[in-house]
Design a protein around this motif. Sequence first.
Motif, PDB file in Angstrom:
ATOM      1  N   LYS A  15     -20.353  57.053  36.867  1.00  0.00           N
ATOM      2  CA  LYS A  15     -19.003  57.646  36.887  1.00  0.00           C
ATOM      3  C   LYS A  15     -18.177  56.371  38.059  1.00  0.00           C
ATOM      4  O   LYS A  15     -16.478  56.608  37.746  1.00  0.00           O
ATOM      5  CB  LYS A  15     -18.954  58.863  37.324  1.00  0.00           C
ATOM      6  N   ASP A  16     -18.477  56.200  39.056  1.00  0.00           N
ATOM      7  CA  ASP A  16     -17.828  55.016  39.810  1.00  0.00           C
ATOM      8  C   ASP A  16     -17.516  54.103  39.232  1.00  0.00           C
ATOM      9  O   ASP A  16     -16.552  53.425  39.731  1.00  0.00           O
ATOM     10  CB  ASP A  16     -18.333  55.475  41.337  1.00  0.00           C
TER      11      ASP A  16
ATOM     12  N   ASP B 272     -25.115  67.083  31.552  1.00  0.00           N
ATOM     13  CA  ASP B 272     -24.212  66.577  31.555  1.00  0.00           C
ATOM     14  C   ASP B 272     -23.168  66.404  32.283  1.00  0.00           C
ATOM     15  O   ASP B 272     -21.860  66.461  31.609  1.00  0.00           O
ATOM     16  CB  ASP B 272     -23.407  67.045  30.660  1.00  0.00           C
ATOM     17  N   GLY B 273     -23.549  66.475  33.935  1.00  0.00           N
ATOM     18  CA  GLY B 273     -22.908  66.986  35.058  1.00  0.00           C
ATOM     19  C   GLY B 273     -22.403  67.831  35.596  1.00  0.00           C
ATOM     20  O   GLY B 273     -22.174  67.967  36.681  1.00  0.00           O
TER      21      GLY B 273
ATOM     22  N   TYR C  93     -25.700  60.419  37.834  1.00  0.00           N
ATOM     23  CA  TYR C  93     -24.146  60.624  37.398  1.00  0.00           C
ATOM     24  C   TYR C  93     -22.690  59.798  37.812  1.00  0.00           C
ATOM     25  O   TYR C  93     -22.164  59.235  37.319  1.00  0.00           O
ATOM     26  CB  TYR C  93     -24.194  61.647  37.108  1.00  0.00           C
ATOM     27  N   LEU C  94     -23.271  60.284  39.279  1.00  0.00           N
ATOM     28  CA  LEU C  94     -21.940  59.236  40.620  1.00  0.00           C
ATOM     29  C   LEU C  94     -22.139  58.056  40.404  1.00  0.00           C
ATOM     30  O   LEU C  94     -20.103  57.384  40.557  1.00  0.00           O
ATOM     31  CB  LEU C  94     -22.409  60.373  41.675  1.00  0.00           C
TER      32      LEU C  94
ATOM     33  N   MET D  79     -20.433  61.959  29.324  1.00  0.00           N
ATOM     34  CA  MET D  79     -21.764  60.893  29.827  1.00  0.00           C
ATOM     35  C   MET D  79     -23.380  62.142  30.425  1.00  0.00           C
ATOM     36  O   MET D  79     -22.962  62.739  30.674  1.00  0.00           O
ATOM     37  CB  MET D  79     -21.375  60.146  30.865  1.00  0.00           C
TER      38      MET D  79
ATOM     39  N   SER E 134     -17.770  52.799  35.816  1.00  0.00           N
ATOM     40  CA  SER E 134     -17.172  52.923  34.995  1.00  0.00           C
ATOM     41  C   SER E 134     -15.594  53.521  35.397  1.00  0.00           C
ATOM     42  O   SER E 134     -14.651  52.591  34.831  1.00  0.00           O
ATOM     43  CB  SER E 134     -17.527  53.899  34.140  1.00  0.00           C
TER      44      SER E 134
END
Length: 302
Positions: A298-299, A19-20, A294-295, A1, A301
Amino acid sequence: MKVVGLDLGGTKIAAGVFDGKRLLSKVVVPTPKEGGERVAEALAEAAERAEREAGVRGEAIGLGTPGPLDFRRGVIRFAPNIPGVQDFPIRRILEEATGRPVFLENDANAAALAEHHLGAAQGEESSLYLTVSTGIGGGVVLGGRVLRGERGQGGELGHLTLLPGGPACGCGLEGCLEALAAGRALERDATYAFQRPVDTRELFRLFREKDPKAERLVLQAARYVGIGLASLVKAFDPGVVVLGGGVALNAPEGYWEALLAAYRHYLQGWEAPPLRKARLGAEAGLLGAALTAYLEVKDGSG
């Protein structure tokens, strides 16, 4: 991601694809002096340039911005150094311009998030970050996420009142940590003491030369930072304290000795968390803005 980070400052905008773990690209453009809509346009253009440079399109955009924010409405309430953004609906405008979800974060909170996940506090459950620069800001990270508070006002660490009736602060009150120990405060006091303009660089030089006026001013500011940190530790009990910003990181050794002495003195009887120097430097704000998006993605998804 992949996501895009945007760091909005009074003079420049930084953008990068993340990219994390690291930035895949980075571009810097001037912040339009016209403010308002032009700032939003410049942010969207910077995001597009960063994506072209990285050769990928981000799934979301994280924006770190100064000023109090209304997170529910996606609005900048005001930003002292950027005109035309009072009660400004930056999230809606950016989402319409980029076609991606946009997540906002206060710039100091963003830097705190970056130092927690990628910098000096990496691996800790909780951390407290304070930046001593022209002003003083910071943030508290608990369970990997920034503490914003019920109204989005949490983490305004520079406006902890240490000296009621003290020097006026830019927030409109007086005696705040920022008004006592930030770079502007040091320059204000040094200019008065020496009866000529003195910036922090010269003040630190005079301190190293053992000028008594410089020693008094620098050590006094350092003690206030130490007292402020000790008070914040009692409130939040973080796993680690991270100290950054141009004033703190460029200060002479005596500054750190006085700061640590005050920090330990006002935590007598308490367990003092380790105090570490920030590692990410000027990229902390951009990395934190990207981490915000990003967080969230991510959370959301998984």
